[in-house]
Design a protein around this motif. Structure first.
Motif, PDB file in Angstrom:
ATOM      1  N   PHE A  48      -5.596  31.322 -31.566  1.00 25.15           N
ATOM      2  CA  PHE A  48      -5.576  31.264 -30.108  1.00 25.15           C
ATOM      3  C   PHE A  48      -6.848  31.936 -29.583  1.00 25.15           C
ATOM      4  O   PHE A  48      -7.186  33.051 -30.006  1.00 25.15           O
ATOM      5  CB  PHE A  48      -4.333  31.987 -29.584  1.00 25.15           C
ATOM      6  CG  PHE A  48      -4.185  31.926 -28.099  1.00 25.15           C
ATOM      7  CD1 PHE A  48      -4.784  32.884 -27.284  1.00 25.15           C
ATOM      8  CD2 PHE A  48      -3.437  30.921 -27.506  1.00 25.15           C
ATOM      9  CE1 PHE A  48      -4.647  32.831 -25.907  1.00 25.15           C
ATOM     10  CE2 PHE A  48      -3.294  30.856 -26.132  1.00 25.15           C
ATOM     11  CZ  PHE A  48      -3.894  31.817 -25.327  1.00 25.15           C
ATOM     12  N   ARG A  67     -10.075  16.100 -35.465  1.00 21.33           N
ATOM     13  CA  ARG A  67      -9.045  16.839 -34.753  1.00 21.33           C
ATOM     14  C   ARG A  67      -8.061  15.872 -34.122  1.00 21.33           C
ATOM     15  O   ARG A  67      -8.365  14.711 -33.870  1.00 21.33           O
ATOM     16  CB  ARG A  67      -9.671  17.749 -33.685  1.00 21.33           C
ATOM     17  CG  ARG A  67     -10.338  17.007 -32.541  1.00 21.33           C
ATOM     18  CD  ARG A  67     -11.046  18.010 -31.624  1.00 21.33           C
ATOM     19  NE  ARG A  67     -11.695  17.354 -30.492  1.00 21.33           N
ATOM     20  CZ  ARG A  67     -12.459  17.978 -29.606  1.00 21.33           C
ATOM     21  NH1 ARG A  67     -12.689  19.286 -29.721  1.00 21.33           N
ATOM     22  NH2 ARG A  67     -12.999  17.316 -28.605  1.00 21.33           N
ATOM     23  N   ALA A  96      -5.119  16.043 -31.070  1.00 16.02           N
ATOM     24  CA  ALA A  96      -4.364  16.725 -30.019  1.00 16.02           C
ATOM     25  C   ALA A  96      -2.990  16.074 -29.902  1.00 16.02           C
ATOM     26  O   ALA A  96      -2.806  14.915 -30.298  1.00 16.02           O
ATOM     27  CB  ALA A  96      -5.113  16.633 -28.697  1.00 16.02           C
ATOM     28  N   PRO A 156     -10.431  24.253 -23.022  1.00 15.03           N
ATOM     29  CA  PRO A 156      -9.017  23.883 -23.234  1.00 15.03           C
ATOM     30  C   PRO A 156      -8.862  22.501 -23.886  1.00 15.03           C
ATOM     31  O   PRO A 156      -7.938  22.300 -24.675  1.00 15.03           O
ATOM     32  CB  PRO A 156      -8.452  23.906 -21.819  1.00 15.03           C
ATOM     33  CG  PRO A 156      -9.283  24.928 -21.105  1.00 15.03           C
ATOM     34  CD  PRO A 156     -10.671  24.747 -21.662  1.00 15.03           C
ATOM     35  N   GLU A 157      -9.755  21.591 -23.600  1.00 11.09           N
ATOM     36  CA  GLU A 157      -9.656  20.262 -24.181  1.00 11.09           C
ATOM     37  C   GLU A 157     -10.012  20.220 -25.669  1.00 11.09           C
ATOM     38  O   GLU A 157      -9.864  19.184 -26.311  1.00 11.09           O
ATOM     39  CB  GLU A 157     -10.530  19.257 -23.424  1.00 11.09           C
ATOM     40  CG  GLU A 157     -11.965  19.683 -23.228  1.00 11.09           C
ATOM     41  CD  GLU A 157     -12.209  20.332 -21.875  1.00 11.09           C
ATOM     42  OE1 GLU A 157     -11.357  21.151 -21.432  1.00 11.09           O
ATOM     43  OE2 GLU A 157     -13.265  20.033 -21.273  1.00 11.09           O
ATOM     44  N   ASP A 158     -10.466  21.336 -26.217  1.00 13.01           N
ATOM     45  CA  ASP A 158     -10.696  21.431 -27.657  1.00 13.01           C
ATOM     46  C   ASP A 158      -9.404  21.765 -28.414  1.00 13.01           C
ATOM     47  O   ASP A 158      -9.392  21.774 -29.647  1.00 13.01           O
ATOM     48  CB  ASP A 158     -11.738  22.507 -27.972  1.00 13.01           C
ATOM     49  CG  ASP A 158     -13.118  22.168 -27.433  1.00 13.01           C
ATOM     50  OD1 ASP A 158     -13.786  23.088 -26.918  1.00 13.01           O
ATOM     51  OD2 ASP A 158     -13.524  20.997 -27.529  1.00 13.01           O
ATOM     52  N   THR A 159      -8.338  22.038 -27.689  1.00 13.09           N
ATOM     53  CA  THR A 159      -7.069  22.352 -28.323  1.00 13.09           C
ATOM     54  C   THR A 159      -6.575  21.181 -29.162  1.00 13.09           C
ATOM     55  O   THR A 159      -6.452  20.052 -28.669  1.00 13.09           O
ATOM     56  CB  THR A 159      -6.011  22.705 -27.259  1.00 13.09           C
ATOM     57  OG1 THR A 159      -6.415  23.908 -26.595  1.00 13.09           O
ATOM     58  CG2 THR A 159      -4.637  22.902 -27.883  1.00 13.09           C
ATOM     59  N   VAL A 184      -5.900  24.987 -33.441  1.00 17.23           N
ATOM     60  CA  VAL A 184      -6.758  25.724 -32.522  1.00 17.23           C
ATOM     61  C   VAL A 184      -6.198  25.539 -31.118  1.00 17.23           C
ATOM     62  O   VAL A 184      -6.021  24.405 -30.664  1.00 17.23           O
ATOM     63  CB  VAL A 184      -8.214  25.216 -32.587  1.00 17.23           C
ATOM     64  CG1 VAL A 184      -9.063  25.860 -31.494  1.00 17.23           C
ATOM     65  CG2 VAL A 184      -8.810  25.484 -33.961  1.00 17.23           C
ATOM     66  N   THR A 185      -5.920  26.648 -30.450  1.00 16.39           N
ATOM     67  CA  THR A 185      -5.401  26.614 -29.087  1.00 16.39           C
ATOM     68  C   THR A 185      -6.361  27.365 -28.184  1.00 16.39           C
ATOM     69  O   THR A 185      -6.642  28.543 -28.415  1.00 16.39           O
ATOM     70  CB  THR A 185      -4.007  27.241 -29.008  1.00 16.39           C
ATOM     71  OG1 THR A 185      -3.126  26.561 -29.911  1.00 16.39           O
ATOM     72  CG2 THR A 185      -3.459  27.140 -27.592  1.00 16.39           C
ATOM     73  N   VAL A 186      -6.855  26.681 -27.170  1.00 21.59           N
ATOM     74  CA  VAL A 186      -7.784  27.279 -26.211  1.00 21.59           C
ATOM     75  C   VAL A 186      -7.085  27.323 -24.855  1.00 21.59           C
ATOM     76  O   VAL A 186      -6.804  26.287 -24.252  1.00 21.59           O
ATOM     77  CB  VAL A 186      -9.090  26.487 -26.114  1.00 21.59           C
ATOM     78  CG1 VAL A 186     -10.075  27.226 -25.193  1.00 21.59           C
ATOM     79  CG2 VAL A 186      -9.698  26.270 -27.492  1.00 21.59           C
ATOM     80  N   SER A 187      -6.814  28.527 -24.398  1.00 22.37           N
ATOM     81  CA  SER A 187      -6.063  28.667 -23.156  1.00 22.37           C
ATOM     82  C   SER A 187      -6.292  30.050 -22.561  1.00 22.37           C
ATOM     83  O   SER A 187      -6.529  31.021 -23.292  1.00 22.37           O
ATOM     84  CB  SER A 187      -4.574  28.458 -23.416  1.00 22.37           C
ATOM     85  OG  SER A 187      -3.821  28.674 -22.236  1.00 22.37           O
TER      86      SER A 187
END
Length: 128
Positions: free
Chosen positions: A10, A37, A39, A87-90, A124-127
């Protein structure tokens, strides 16, 4: 033959992560490698790839200038350095390998079907 991805986690927007992929059971010198990746609810998409020698690298437009792929054939390792995360890389990130030449076209190197050895994925979480 096994690819073992690690390093996901995260992170806040703008942060960085480094993914690793340990390779066993094959001579990495003979394989081009890539990162994909996926999503939730979306198809698996190409992120980056690097040729057998490491002399050429290829990027999806969405990550150009932010992500860097690398390889260490002596250690049988591959890496994805991710900076300025959004965030869109999550997604779940997968490492993959292929014996095919990937320099010929994006249609080849960007297709999951080109790669015949896959790691298990790391989230992978982008937030914020």
């Amino acid at each position: 033959v096994q690819l073992q991805a690690s390093g996901g986690g995260f992170v806040q927007p703008g942060g960085s992560l480094r993914l690793s992929c340990a390779v066993s059971g094959l001579n990495l010198d003979d394989w081009a490698i890539g990162w994909f990746r996926q999503a939730p609810g979306k198809e698996r998409e190409f992120v980056q790839a690097i040729t057998r020698s490491g002399g050429d690298t290829y990027y999806a437009d969405s990550v150009k200038g932010r992500f860097t792929i690398s390889r260490d054939n002596a250690k049988n390792m591959m890496y994805l350095q991710m900076n300025s995360l959004k965030p869109e890389d999550t997604a779940v990130y997968y490492c993959a390998a292929t014996e095919r030449a990937i320099g010929l076209s994006m249609r080849i190197r960007g297709s999951p079907n080109t790669y015949n050895v896959w790691g298990q994925g790391t989230l992978v979480t982008v937030s914020s």
